[in-house]
Design an enzyme around this catalytic site. Structure first.
Site, mmCIF file in Angstrom:
data_model
loop_
_atom_site.group_PDB
_atom_site.id
_atom_site.type_symbol
_atom_site.label_atom_id
_atom_site.label_comp_id
_atom_site.label_asym_id
_atom_site.label_seq_id
_atom_site.Cartn_x
_atom_site.Cartn_y
_atom_site.Cartn_z
ATOM 1 N N ARG A 37 0.694 -1.208 0.127
ATOM 2 C CA ARG A 37 -0.041 0.050 -0.129
ATOM 3 C C ARG A 37 0.721 1.061 0.019
ATOM 4 N NH1 ARG A 37 -4.761 -1.554 -1.955
ATOM 5 N NH2 ARG A 37 -5.653 -3.628 -0.562
ATOM 6 N N HIS A 67 5.478 -9.646 -6.475
ATOM 7 C CA HIS A 67 4.323 -8.871 -6.950
ATOM 8 C C HIS A 67 4.425 -7.324 -6.508
ATOM 9 C CE1 HIS A 67 0.116 -7.804 -7.239
ATOM 10 N NE2 HIS A 67 -0.049 -9.140 -7.401
ATOM 11 N N GLU A 142 -1.441 -9.147 -14.901
ATOM 12 C CA GLU A 142 -2.124 -10.202 -14.092
ATOM 13 C C GLU A 142 -3.497 -9.953 -15.126
ATOM 14 O OE1 GLU A 142 -4.162 -10.923 -9.850
ATOM 15 O OE2 GLU A 142 -2.170 -10.014 -10.126
ATOM 16 N N ASP A 224 -14.143 -9.058 -7.781
ATOM 17 C CA ASP A 224 -12.673 -9.472 -7.294
ATOM 18 C C ASP A 224 -12.717 -9.562 -5.866
ATOM 19 O OD1 ASP A 224 -9.978 -10.000 -6.851
ATOM 20 O OD2 ASP A 224 -9.472 -7.702 -7.431
#
Length: 277
Positions: A37, A67, A142, A224
Protein backbone atom coordinates in the site's frame (compact mmCIF):
# COMPACT_ATOMS: atom_id res chain seq x y z
CA UNK A 1 6.42 -31.68 -10.89
CA UNK A 2 3.59 -29.87 -9.07
CA UNK A 3 4.81 -26.31 -8.43
CA UNK A 4 2.64 -24.86 -5.67
CA UNK A 5 3.10 -22.06 -3.15
CA UNK A 6 1.45 -19.20 -1.31
CA UNK A 7 1.84 -15.47 -0.79
CA UNK A 8 4.26 -14.91 2.11
CA UNK A 9 5.47 -11.90 4.07
CA UNK A 10 8.88 -10.78 2.86
CA UNK A 11 9.72 -8.94 6.10
CA UNK A 12 12.22 -11.60 7.21
CA UNK A 13 13.98 -11.99 3.87
CA UNK A 14 14.27 -14.50 1.04
CA UNK A 15 15.87 -17.30 3.02
CA UNK A 16 13.17 -17.16 5.70
CA UNK A 17 10.46 -17.25 3.02
CA UNK A 18 12.04 -20.31 1.42
CA UNK A 19 12.21 -22.12 4.74
CA UNK A 20 8.62 -21.23 5.61
CA UNK A 21 7.59 -22.45 2.16
CA UNK A 22 9.16 -25.85 2.84
CA UNK A 23 7.40 -26.00 6.23
CA UNK A 24 3.96 -25.73 4.60
CA UNK A 25 4.73 -28.37 1.98
CA UNK A 26 5.28 -26.00 -0.93
CA UNK A 27 8.12 -25.49 -3.40
CA UNK A 28 7.64 -21.90 -4.54
CA UNK A 29 6.34 -18.64 -3.08
CA UNK A 30 5.05 -15.20 -3.99
CA UNK A 31 5.93 -12.00 -2.12
CA UNK A 32 5.50 -8.24 -2.36
CA UNK A 33 8.59 -6.36 -3.48
CA UNK A 34 7.72 -3.59 -1.00
CA UNK A 35 4.84 -2.33 1.11
CA UNK A 36 1.75 -3.25 -0.96
CA UNK A 37 0.00 0.00 0.00
CA UNK A 38 3.02 2.27 -0.12
CA UNK A 39 6.30 2.93 -1.84
CA UNK A 40 9.07 1.92 0.55
CA UNK A 41 11.36 -1.03 -0.16
CA UNK A 42 13.81 -2.71 2.20
CA UNK A 43 17.50 -2.43 1.42
CA UNK A 44 18.88 -5.41 -0.48
CA UNK A 45 20.57 -7.91 1.85
CA UNK A 46 23.12 -9.51 -0.48
CA UNK A 47 24.21 -12.10 2.11
CA UNK A 48 20.61 -13.27 2.52
CA UNK A 49 20.11 -13.38 -1.24
CA UNK A 50 23.30 -15.38 -1.83
CA UNK A 51 22.20 -17.91 0.79
CA UNK A 52 18.77 -18.04 -0.79
CA UNK A 53 20.15 -18.64 -4.29
CA UNK A 54 22.21 -21.56 -3.00
CA UNK A 55 19.17 -23.00 -1.24
CA UNK A 56 17.07 -22.65 -4.39
CA UNK A 57 19.42 -25.09 -6.09
CA UNK A 58 19.81 -27.53 -3.21
CA UNK A 59 16.10 -27.51 -2.28
CA UNK A 60 14.88 -27.80 -5.90
CA UNK A 61 13.04 -24.49 -5.96
CA UNK A 62 12.14 -23.91 -9.63
CA UNK A 63 10.89 -20.30 -9.59
CA UNK A 64 9.55 -17.50 -7.37
CA UNK A 65 7.07 -14.73 -8.14
CA UNK A 66 7.46 -11.13 -6.99
CA UNK A 67 4.32 -8.97 -6.88
CA UNK A 68 4.30 -5.22 -7.49
CA UNK A 69 2.54 -3.01 -4.90
CA UNK A 70 -1.17 -2.38 -5.42
CA UNK A 71 -0.47 1.36 -5.57
CA UNK A 72 1.38 0.94 -8.88
CA UNK A 73 -1.02 2.32 -11.50
CA UNK A 74 0.69 2.92 -14.83
CA UNK A 75 -2.42 4.41 -16.45
CA UNK A 76 -3.69 6.75 -13.73
CA UNK A 77 -5.19 10.07 -14.80
CA UNK A 78 -2.81 11.77 -12.37
CA UNK A 79 0.72 12.44 -13.71
CA UNK A 80 2.23 12.13 -10.23
CA UNK A 81 0.70 8.66 -9.78
CA UNK A 82 2.09 7.55 -13.15
CA UNK A 83 5.50 8.96 -12.16
CA UNK A 84 5.40 6.96 -8.93
CA UNK A 85 4.50 3.83 -10.93
CA UNK A 86 7.34 4.41 -13.37
CA UNK A 87 9.94 4.93 -10.64
CA UNK A 88 8.70 2.00 -8.54
CA UNK A 89 8.53 -0.33 -11.55
CA UNK A 90 12.05 0.60 -12.70
CA UNK A 91 13.47 0.17 -9.19
CA UNK A 92 11.76 -3.21 -8.73
CA UNK A 93 13.15 -4.54 -12.01
CA UNK A 94 16.67 -3.50 -11.05
CA UNK A 95 16.26 -5.21 -7.67
CA UNK A 96 14.90 -8.35 -9.37
CA UNK A 97 18.24 -8.89 -11.08
CA UNK A 98 19.70 -9.93 -7.71
CA UNK A 99 17.59 -13.08 -8.16
CA UNK A 100 18.02 -13.74 -11.90
CA UNK A 101 15.47 -15.51 -14.05
CA UNK A 102 12.40 -15.04 -11.83
CA UNK A 103 8.88 -13.67 -12.38
CA UNK A 104 7.47 -10.21 -11.58
CA UNK A 105 3.69 -9.72 -11.58
CA UNK A 106 1.72 -6.46 -11.73
CA UNK A 107 -1.87 -5.29 -12.09
CA UNK A 108 -2.09 -3.41 -15.41
CA UNK A 109 -3.95 -0.51 -13.80
CA UNK A 110 -7.16 1.52 -13.85
CA UNK A 111 -7.74 4.19 -16.48
CA UNK A 112 -10.07 6.20 -14.16
CA UNK A 113 -12.31 7.65 -16.85
CA UNK A 114 -9.74 8.09 -19.61
CA UNK A 115 -10.95 5.07 -21.57
CA UNK A 116 -9.42 1.68 -22.29
CA UNK A 117 -7.46 2.80 -25.36
CA UNK A 118 -5.74 5.60 -23.46
CA UNK A 119 -5.11 3.27 -20.52
CA UNK A 120 -3.49 0.67 -22.76
CA UNK A 121 -1.35 3.35 -24.35
CA UNK A 122 -0.11 4.60 -20.96
CA UNK A 123 0.67 1.10 -19.65
CA UNK A 124 2.70 0.30 -22.76
CA UNK A 125 4.44 3.67 -22.46
CA UNK A 126 5.61 2.73 -18.96
CA UNK A 127 6.71 -0.73 -20.06
CA UNK A 128 8.70 0.78 -22.90
CA UNK A 129 10.58 2.89 -20.36
CA UNK A 130 11.28 0.24 -17.70
CA UNK A 131 12.01 -2.93 -19.67
CA UNK A 132 15.62 -3.36 -20.75
CA UNK A 133 17.39 -5.68 -23.19
CA UNK A 134 19.55 -7.71 -20.81
CA UNK A 135 16.99 -8.16 -18.00
CA UNK A 136 16.45 -11.78 -16.95
CA UNK A 137 13.07 -11.22 -15.26
CA UNK A 138 9.81 -12.03 -17.03
CA UNK A 139 7.18 -9.36 -16.31
CA UNK A 140 3.65 -10.72 -16.00
CA UNK A 141 0.43 -8.86 -16.73
CA UNK A 142 -2.21 -10.18 -14.35
CA UNK A 143 -5.71 -10.98 -15.59
CA UNK A 144 -8.18 -8.71 -13.78
CA UNK A 145 -11.85 -8.91 -12.77
CA UNK A 146 -12.89 -5.68 -14.51
CA UNK A 147 -13.86 -3.87 -11.33
CA UNK A 148 -14.41 -0.17 -11.97
CA UNK A 149 -12.09 0.99 -14.74
CA UNK A 150 -9.58 -1.86 -14.42
CA UNK A 151 -7.71 -2.82 -17.57
CA UNK A 152 -6.85 -6.46 -18.19
CA UNK A 153 -10.20 -8.17 -17.67
CA UNK A 154 -10.24 -9.35 -21.28
CA UNK A 155 -7.56 -11.23 -23.16
CA UNK A 156 -7.85 -8.64 -25.93
CA UNK A 157 -6.74 -5.87 -23.56
CA UNK A 158 -3.68 -7.85 -22.46
CA UNK A 159 -2.79 -8.48 -26.10
CA UNK A 160 -3.20 -4.78 -26.92
CA UNK A 161 -0.66 -3.87 -24.23
CA UNK A 162 1.81 -6.46 -25.49
CA UNK A 163 1.40 -5.30 -29.08
CA UNK A 164 2.42 -1.78 -28.06
CA UNK A 165 5.42 -2.88 -26.00
CA UNK A 166 8.77 -2.78 -27.75
CA UNK A 167 10.42 -5.59 -25.72
CA UNK A 168 7.29 -7.73 -25.63
CA UNK A 169 9.48 -10.85 -25.43
CA UNK A 170 10.03 -9.87 -21.77
CA UNK A 171 6.28 -10.08 -21.06
CA UNK A 172 3.98 -12.91 -19.99
CA UNK A 173 0.64 -13.38 -18.24
CA UNK A 174 -0.40 -14.52 -14.78
CA UNK A 175 -3.92 -15.97 -14.88
CA UNK A 176 -5.87 -15.33 -11.68
CA UNK A 177 -8.73 -17.82 -11.35
CA UNK A 178 -10.94 -15.52 -9.23
CA UNK A 179 -10.33 -12.59 -11.57
CA UNK A 180 -11.05 -14.41 -14.84
CA UNK A 181 -14.16 -16.03 -13.36
CA UNK A 182 -15.42 -12.68 -12.04
CA UNK A 183 -14.43 -11.18 -15.39
CA UNK A 184 -16.81 -13.52 -17.23
CA UNK A 185 -14.62 -16.44 -18.34
CA UNK A 186 -16.32 -19.70 -17.33
CA UNK A 187 -13.36 -21.77 -16.11
CA UNK A 188 -15.77 -24.05 -14.22
CA UNK A 189 -17.80 -25.40 -17.14
CA UNK A 190 -15.77 -24.30 -20.18
CA UNK A 191 -12.10 -24.42 -19.19
CA UNK A 192 -10.98 -25.81 -22.56
CA UNK A 193 -12.84 -23.09 -24.44
CA UNK A 194 -11.38 -20.35 -22.22
CA UNK A 195 -7.85 -21.64 -22.73
CA UNK A 196 -8.42 -21.98 -26.47
CA UNK A 197 -9.56 -18.37 -26.57
CA UNK A 198 -6.51 -17.29 -24.58
CA UNK A 199 -4.28 -19.20 -26.98
CA UNK A 200 -5.84 -17.60 -30.07
CA UNK A 201 -5.65 -14.07 -28.69
CA UNK A 202 -2.54 -14.01 -26.49
CA UNK A 203 -0.80 -17.36 -27.02
CA UNK A 204 -0.39 -20.13 -24.44
CA UNK A 205 3.38 -19.65 -24.54
CA UNK A 206 2.76 -16.32 -22.77
CA UNK A 207 1.06 -17.94 -19.76
CA UNK A 208 3.76 -18.24 -17.10
CA UNK A 209 1.91 -18.53 -13.75
CA UNK A 210 -1.51 -19.05 -12.16
CA UNK A 211 -3.02 -17.44 -9.06
CA UNK A 212 -5.30 -20.05 -7.48
CA UNK A 213 -8.20 -18.28 -5.75
CA UNK A 214 -11.81 -19.28 -5.33
CA UNK A 215 -14.40 -16.50 -5.71
CA UNK A 216 -17.01 -15.15 -3.30
CA UNK A 217 -18.95 -13.89 -6.32
CA UNK A 218 -20.68 -15.34 -9.35
CA UNK A 219 -19.48 -15.63 -12.93
CA UNK A 220 -19.11 -12.22 -14.59
CA UNK A 221 -19.74 -10.23 -11.40
CA UNK A 222 -16.63 -8.02 -11.87
CA UNK A 223 -16.22 -7.90 -8.07
CA UNK A 224 -12.78 -9.44 -7.28
CA UNK A 225 -13.33 -11.01 -3.86
CA UNK A 226 -11.12 -14.01 -3.19
CA UNK A 227 -12.34 -17.07 -1.28
CA UNK A 228 -10.63 -20.16 0.12
CA UNK A 229 -10.21 -23.08 -2.27
CA UNK A 230 -13.44 -25.06 -2.56
CA UNK A 231 -15.50 -22.60 -0.51
CA UNK A 232 -16.54 -20.26 -3.31
CA UNK A 233 -18.36 -20.31 -6.64
CA UNK A 234 -15.50 -21.92 -8.57
CA UNK A 235 -15.40 -24.99 -6.32
CA UNK A 236 -12.99 -27.83 -5.54
CA UNK A 237 -13.79 -29.93 -8.61
CA UNK A 238 -12.91 -27.07 -10.95
CA UNK A 239 -9.56 -26.56 -9.21
CA UNK A 240 -8.77 -30.22 -9.73
CA UNK A 241 -9.45 -29.74 -13.43
CA UNK A 242 -7.32 -26.57 -13.53
CA UNK A 243 -4.20 -27.96 -11.86
CA UNK A 244 -4.35 -31.16 -13.93
CA UNK A 245 -5.11 -29.55 -17.29
CA UNK A 246 -2.36 -30.50 -19.78
CA UNK A 247 -1.84 -26.84 -20.73
CA UNK A 248 -1.59 -25.70 -17.10
CA UNK A 249 -0.27 -28.53 -14.93
CA UNK A 250 3.41 -27.66 -15.34
CA UNK A 251 3.00 -23.97 -14.51
CA UNK A 252 3.68 -22.56 -11.03
CA UNK A 253 0.52 -22.06 -8.94
CA UNK A 254 0.25 -19.44 -6.19
CA UNK A 255 -2.41 -19.16 -3.48
CA UNK A 256 -3.76 -15.71 -2.59
CA UNK A 257 -6.74 -16.97 -0.60
CA UNK A 258 -7.92 -15.25 2.64
CA UNK A 259 -5.78 -17.46 4.88
CA UNK A 260 -3.11 -17.48 7.56
CA UNK A 261 -0.06 -19.70 7.08
CA UNK A 262 -1.72 -22.81 8.59
CA UNK A 263 -4.64 -22.39 6.20
CA UNK A 264 -2.24 -22.24 3.27
CA UNK A 265 -0.64 -25.48 4.43
CA UNK A 266 -4.05 -27.17 4.48
CA UNK A 267 -4.94 -25.87 1.02
CA UNK A 268 -1.60 -26.99 -0.40
CA UNK A 269 -2.10 -30.48 1.03
CA UNK A 270 -5.62 -30.58 -0.42
CA UNK A 271 -4.46 -29.45 -3.87
CA UNK A 272 -1.66 -32.01 -3.82
CA UNK A 273 -4.27 -34.69 -3.17
CA UNK A 274 -6.07 -33.58 -6.34
CA UNK A 275 -2.96 -33.49 -8.52
CA UNK A 276 -2.34 -36.50 -10.78
CA UNK A 277 1.35 -37.35 -10.52
Amino acid sequence: MFIIGAHLSSSKGYTAMLRQTKEIGANTFQFFTRNPRGGSAKAIDEEDINTFLCLMKSEDFPVILAHAPYTLNCCSAKPETREFALNTFADDLKRMEYTPGQLYNFHPGSHVGQGVDRGVELIAETLNKVLFEDMTTTVLLETMAGKGSEIGSTFQELKAIMDRTRLSNKLGVCLDTCHVFDGGYDIVNELDRVLDEFDKIVGMERLKAVHLNDSKNTLGSHKDRHEKIGEGNIGAEAFGNIINHPQLRNLPFYLETPNEIDGYAQEIAFLKSLYDE
